[in-house]
Design a protein around this motif. Structure first.
Motif, short mmCIF file in Angstrom:
data_model
loop_
_atom_site.label_atom_id
_atom_site.label_comp_id
_atom_site.label_asym_id
_atom_site.label_seq_id
_atom_site.Cartn_x
_atom_site.Cartn_y
_atom_site.Cartn_z
N SER A 81 0.77 -1.25 0.07
CA SER A 81 0.00 -0.62 -0.32
C SER A 81 0.62 1.58 0.12
O SER A 81 0.28 2.36 -1.00
CB SER A 81 -0.79 -0.09 1.56
N THR A 82 2.08 1.13 0.36
CA THR A 82 2.93 1.93 0.46
C THR A 82 3.19 2.79 -0.49
O THR A 82 3.11 4.20 -1.57
CB THR A 82 4.25 2.30 1.72
N ILE A 83 3.69 1.59 -1.37
CA ILE A 83 4.03 1.72 -2.73
C ILE A 83 3.15 1.94 -3.56
O ILE A 83 3.69 3.07 -4.32
CB ILE A 83 4.17 0.49 -3.60
N ARG A 84 1.97 1.13 -3.81
CA ARG A 84 1.07 2.12 -4.47
C ARG A 84 0.87 4.28 -3.92
O ARG A 84 0.31 4.55 -5.01
CB ARG A 84 -0.32 1.40 -3.93
N SER A 106 -1.07 -3.66 -9.64
CA SER A 106 -0.83 -3.63 -7.59
C SER A 106 -2.23 -3.65 -7.20
O SER A 106 -2.29 -4.75 -6.29
CB SER A 106 -0.58 -2.39 -6.82
N LEU A 107 -3.15 -3.60 -7.98
CA LEU A 107 -4.62 -4.17 -6.99
C LEU A 107 -4.95 -5.27 -7.39
O LEU A 107 -5.66 -5.62 -6.48
CB LEU A 107 -5.85 -3.55 -7.53
N TYR A 108 -4.06 -6.12 -8.24
CA TYR A 108 -4.37 -7.53 -8.50
C TYR A 108 -3.82 -8.52 -7.64
O TYR A 108 -4.31 -9.25 -6.52
CB TYR A 108 -4.16 -7.97 -10.16
N LEU A 113 -3.58 -10.97 -2.28
CA LEU A 113 -3.18 -11.06 -0.44
C LEU A 113 -4.23 -11.11 0.22
O LEU A 113 -4.58 -11.95 0.97
CB LEU A 113 -2.20 -9.74 -0.60
N LEU A 114 -5.24 -10.06 -0.11
CA LEU A 114 -6.57 -10.22 0.52
C LEU A 114 -7.86 -11.36 0.96
O LEU A 114 -7.86 -11.81 2.16
CB LEU A 114 -7.89 -8.76 0.13
N LEU A 115 -7.34 -12.00 -0.23
CA LEU A 115 -8.50 -13.55 -0.63
C LEU A 115 -7.80 -14.42 0.25
O LEU A 115 -8.67 -15.30 0.66
CB LEU A 115 -8.58 -13.35 -1.96
#
Length: 127
Positions: A81-84, A106-108, A113-115
């Protein structure tokens, strides 16, 4: 007055939301890790064989390594999230238009990761 302040503020709010999510995942990992340590301590202190057998069934390899995996996933979530956030801030600073494809990788990765975290948490709840 800051140019495009609403977009910059929205980027910062999104970043902070991802950081809060990462901290929550790290906290869940610590809870799982400490609960497993608690079960091992209780199992060693119990003298009745039937209760010891029941506590050893509660102790599972997923609890042993699951906490560490969730802690690592939370740290990765914060790093990504920092990179994004930095990437989006640079895109907002430019005057030329850009496409949404620039941030889709990055969204994918974040979605995967969340899944994975959600599936692992569901597995721990069932076991």
């Amino acid at each position: 007055m800051i140019r495009d302040y609403t977009n910059i503020a929205a980027n910062e709010r999104t970043f902070l939301a991802w950081v809060r999510t990462g901290i929550a995942v790290i906290a869940l990992g610590f809870v799982i890790e400490r609960f497993n340590l608690f079960l091992l301590t209780i199992a060693g202190a119990v003298t009745v064989d039937a209760e010891r057998l029941h506590l050893h069934r509660l102790e599972h390899p997923a609890g042993r390594y699951g906490g560490a995996a969730l802690i690592g996933a939370g740290v990765m979530l914060i790093v990504i999230s920092t990179i994004r956030f930095i990437h989006t801030a640079r895109l907002l600073a430019r005057d030329e238009p850009y496409t949404a494809r620039a941030t889709s990788v990055s969204l994918y990765f974040l979605a995967a990761l969340l899944l994975t975290i959600a599936a692992f948490s569901a597995y721990l709840a069932i076991v």
